[in-house]
Design a protein around this motif. Structure first.
Motif, short mmCIF file in Angstrom:
data_model
loop_
_atom_site.label_atom_id
_atom_site.label_comp_id
_atom_site.label_asym_id
_atom_site.label_seq_id
_atom_site.Cartn_x
_atom_site.Cartn_y
_atom_site.Cartn_z
N SER A 51 -7.27 4.38 1.68
CA SER A 51 -6.37 5.36 2.22
C SER A 51 -5.74 6.07 1.11
CB SER A 51 -5.22 4.52 2.88
OG SER A 51 -4.22 5.28 3.38
N ARG A 52 -6.16 7.46 1.22
CA ARG A 52 -5.80 8.20 -0.15
C ARG A 52 -6.14 7.67 -1.39
NH1 ARG A 52 -0.26 9.26 1.75
NH2 ARG A 52 0.23 10.25 -0.37
N TRP A 53 -7.33 7.04 -1.45
CA TRP A 53 -7.83 6.36 -2.76
C TRP A 53 -7.33 5.28 -3.03
CZ3 TRP A 53 -12.52 7.64 -3.03
CH2 TRP A 53 -13.11 8.90 -2.70
N ILE A 54 -6.41 4.54 -1.97
CA ILE A 54 -5.84 3.00 -2.48
C ILE A 54 -6.31 2.07 -1.67
CG2 ILE A 54 -3.64 1.76 -2.44
CD1 ILE A 54 -3.41 4.38 -4.40
N THR A 55 -6.95 1.15 -1.92
CA THR A 55 -7.71 0.08 -1.42
C THR A 55 -6.93 -0.92 -0.52
OG1 THR A 55 -7.77 -1.59 -3.30
CG2 THR A 55 -9.33 0.22 -3.40
N MET A 56 -7.43 -1.30 0.50
CA MET A 56 -6.91 -2.54 1.21
C MET A 56 -8.04 -3.59 1.65
SD MET A 56 -3.78 -1.81 3.80
CE MET A 56 -3.77 -3.58 4.38
N HIS A 57 -7.76 -4.47 2.09
CA HIS A 57 -8.48 -5.77 2.34
C HIS A 57 -9.40 -6.09 1.09
CE1 HIS A 57 -7.06 -5.16 6.32
NE2 HIS A 57 -7.38 -4.20 6.48
N GLY A 58 -10.71 -6.58 1.26
CA GLY A 58 -11.43 -6.89 -0.03
C GLY A 58 -12.58 -7.91 0.58
N PHE A 59 -12.60 -9.02 0.05
CA PHE A 59 -13.72 -9.97 0.05
C PHE A 59 -13.09 -11.42 0.38
CE2 PHE A 59 -12.37 -10.47 -4.42
CZ PHE A 59 -12.01 -11.84 -4.59
N ALA A 60 -14.00 -12.26 1.06
CA ALA A 60 -13.74 -13.63 1.03
C ALA A 60 -14.88 -14.51 0.98
CB ALA A 60 -14.03 -13.66 2.85
N PHE A 61 -14.76 -15.44 -0.37
CA PHE A 61 -15.62 -16.10 -1.04
C PHE A 61 -15.57 -17.43 -0.58
CE2 PHE A 61 -16.75 -16.99 -5.80
CZ PHE A 61 -17.89 -17.51 -5.37
N ASN A 62 -16.79 -18.19 -0.27
CA ASN A 62 -16.84 -19.44 0.16
C ASN A 62 -16.95 -20.36 -0.98
OD1 ASN A 62 -16.56 -18.67 2.94
ND2 ASN A 62 -18.89 -18.41 3.04
N ILE A 63 -16.00 -21.08 -1.03
CA ILE A 63 -15.83 -22.18 -2.05
C ILE A 63 -16.27 -23.47 -1.69
CG2 ILE A 63 -14.67 -22.98 -4.28
CD1 ILE A 63 -15.29 -19.79 -4.12
N ASN A 64 -15.28 -24.24 -1.32
CA ASN A 64 -15.20 -25.46 -0.48
C ASN A 64 -15.12 -25.49 1.06
OD1 ASN A 64 -15.15 -26.75 -3.24
ND2 ASN A 64 -13.03 -26.60 -3.10
N THR A 65 -15.64 -24.26 1.73
CA THR A 65 -15.22 -23.93 2.89
C THR A 65 -15.85 -24.93 3.84
OG1 THR A 65 -15.23 -21.77 2.10
CG2 THR A 65 -15.28 -22.06 4.69
N ASP A 66 -15.24 -25.32 5.21
CA ASP A 66 -15.82 -25.87 6.19
C ASP A 66 -16.75 -24.92 7.14
OD1 ASP A 66 -16.65 -27.22 8.63
OD2 ASP A 66 -14.67 -27.85 9.03
N LEU A 67 -18.33 -24.90 6.54
CA LEU A 67 -18.88 -23.90 7.08
C LEU A 67 -19.11 -24.17 8.89
CD1 LEU A 67 -21.64 -23.92 4.27
CD2 LEU A 67 -19.87 -22.27 4.68
N LEU A 76 0.88 -1.28 -0.01
CA LEU A 76 -0.09 -0.07 0.08
C LEU A 76 0.83 1.14 0.06
CD1 LEU A 76 -2.82 1.62 0.26
CD2 LEU A 76 -2.32 1.34 2.83
N ASN A 77 1.99 1.43 0.95
CA ASN A 77 2.76 2.33 0.86
C ASN A 77 3.48 2.49 -0.34
OD1 ASN A 77 2.07 3.28 3.54
ND2 ASN A 77 3.78 1.61 4.48
N ARG A 78 3.79 1.63 -0.89
CA ARG A 78 4.57 1.70 -2.15
C ARG A 78 3.57 2.15 -3.38
NH1 ARG A 78 8.69 -2.70 -3.72
NH2 ARG A 78 9.08 -1.01 -5.36
N ARG A 79 2.49 1.71 -3.37
CA ARG A 79 1.30 1.95 -4.32
C ARG A 79 1.21 3.52 -4.11
NH1 ARG A 79 0.10 3.32 -8.19
NH2 ARG A 79 -1.70 2.64 -9.39
N LEU A 80 1.08 4.12 -2.85
CA LEU A 80 1.04 5.38 -2.64
C LEU A 80 1.84 6.22 -3.22
CD1 LEU A 80 -0.28 5.36 1.00
CD2 LEU A 80 -1.83 6.37 -0.95
N ALA A 81 3.17 5.81 -3.12
CA ALA A 81 4.51 6.53 -3.72
C ALA A 81 4.64 6.42 -5.14
CB ALA A 81 5.64 5.93 -2.84
#
Length: 229
Positions: free
Chosen positions: A143-159, A19-24
């Protein structure tokens, strides 16, 4: 693209560095697709009472717990689940965090459709749903329009691992997975390719060459290796 069971703490440390390197302006946009070992994460507004297991139970089951700086409440990460971490500059796309969230949801919706599932949004809630069953959770930081984190998509997950929490603080809804909905065990790498294809289309990276796309989807492990060469 393979980076199975990548520990969350290490991935977060690397994500912050990127993220810091993307900001720079030192690196281009990146999109990590990972699997974590058994982990519960609590977002900035999480209610700790939504974690239902004791310290002893967590230790016995080998589940780590982390407080992190994304939005949202508590969720589970683990084997059979794809966690997507886009680190992209929204200034080059659209300075609109709500539109970004909706596009992440659309990404999952489109992939579910490919496998014959009618997924959708649910008014007043984030994530992706099949009727009243949540198949993907979303929590981001910008942060200053740079994204972090995201999504968690259950595929074969032990629910059953969601039974140790109140997922996202929602008591009256279930969680589900691609496997549970279709009865099919999937190759995680195939789903990653589908996610990349949709991500490239939705966020308009189609002008990138195949070499650019390969670099765009590097795993964190590959990124760190390149950093030390």
């Amino acid at each position: 693209m393979r980076s199975r069971f990548y520990r969350l703490r290490r991935s977060l440390e690397t994500s912050k560095k990127i993220l810091n390197r993307r900001l720079a302006g030192e690196v281009d946009d990146l999109f990590f697709l990972l699997e974590h070992p058994h982990t519960y994460t609590l977002g900035k507004v999480a209610d700790r009472s939504n974690l239902l297991l004791t310290h002893e139970q967590l230790t016995e089951r080998g589940i780590k717990v982390y407080d992190i700086d994304r939005g949202g409440d508590i969720t589970y990460h683990g084997p059979g689940q794809i966690v997507g971490y886009p680190i992209i500059d929204l200034k080059k796309w659209k300075e609109d965090t709500h539109a970004y969230l909706r596009n992440l949801e659309q990404l999952i919706i489109n992939v579910c459709k490919k496998y014959g599932l009618k997924a959708d949004r649910k008014e007043g809630l984030t994530g992706v749903w099949i009727e009243d069953r949540k198949i993907a959770a979303i929590g981001i930081k910008v942060s200053r329009w740079i994204t972090m984190h995201g999504f968690a998509f259950n595929i074969n997950t032990d629910l059953s691992l969601f039974g140790g929490i109140i997922p996202c603080g929602i008591k009256d809804k279930e969680v589900t997975s691609l496997q549970k909905e279709t009865g099919i065990m999937y190759d995680i790498e195939d789903i990653k390719k589908d996610l990349l294809e949709e991500f490239v289309r939705i966020f308009d990276y189609r002008h990138h060459t195949e070499i650019d796309r390969s670099r765009f989807i590097n795993s964190i492990i590959e990124f760190e290796r390149a950093e030390h060469e």
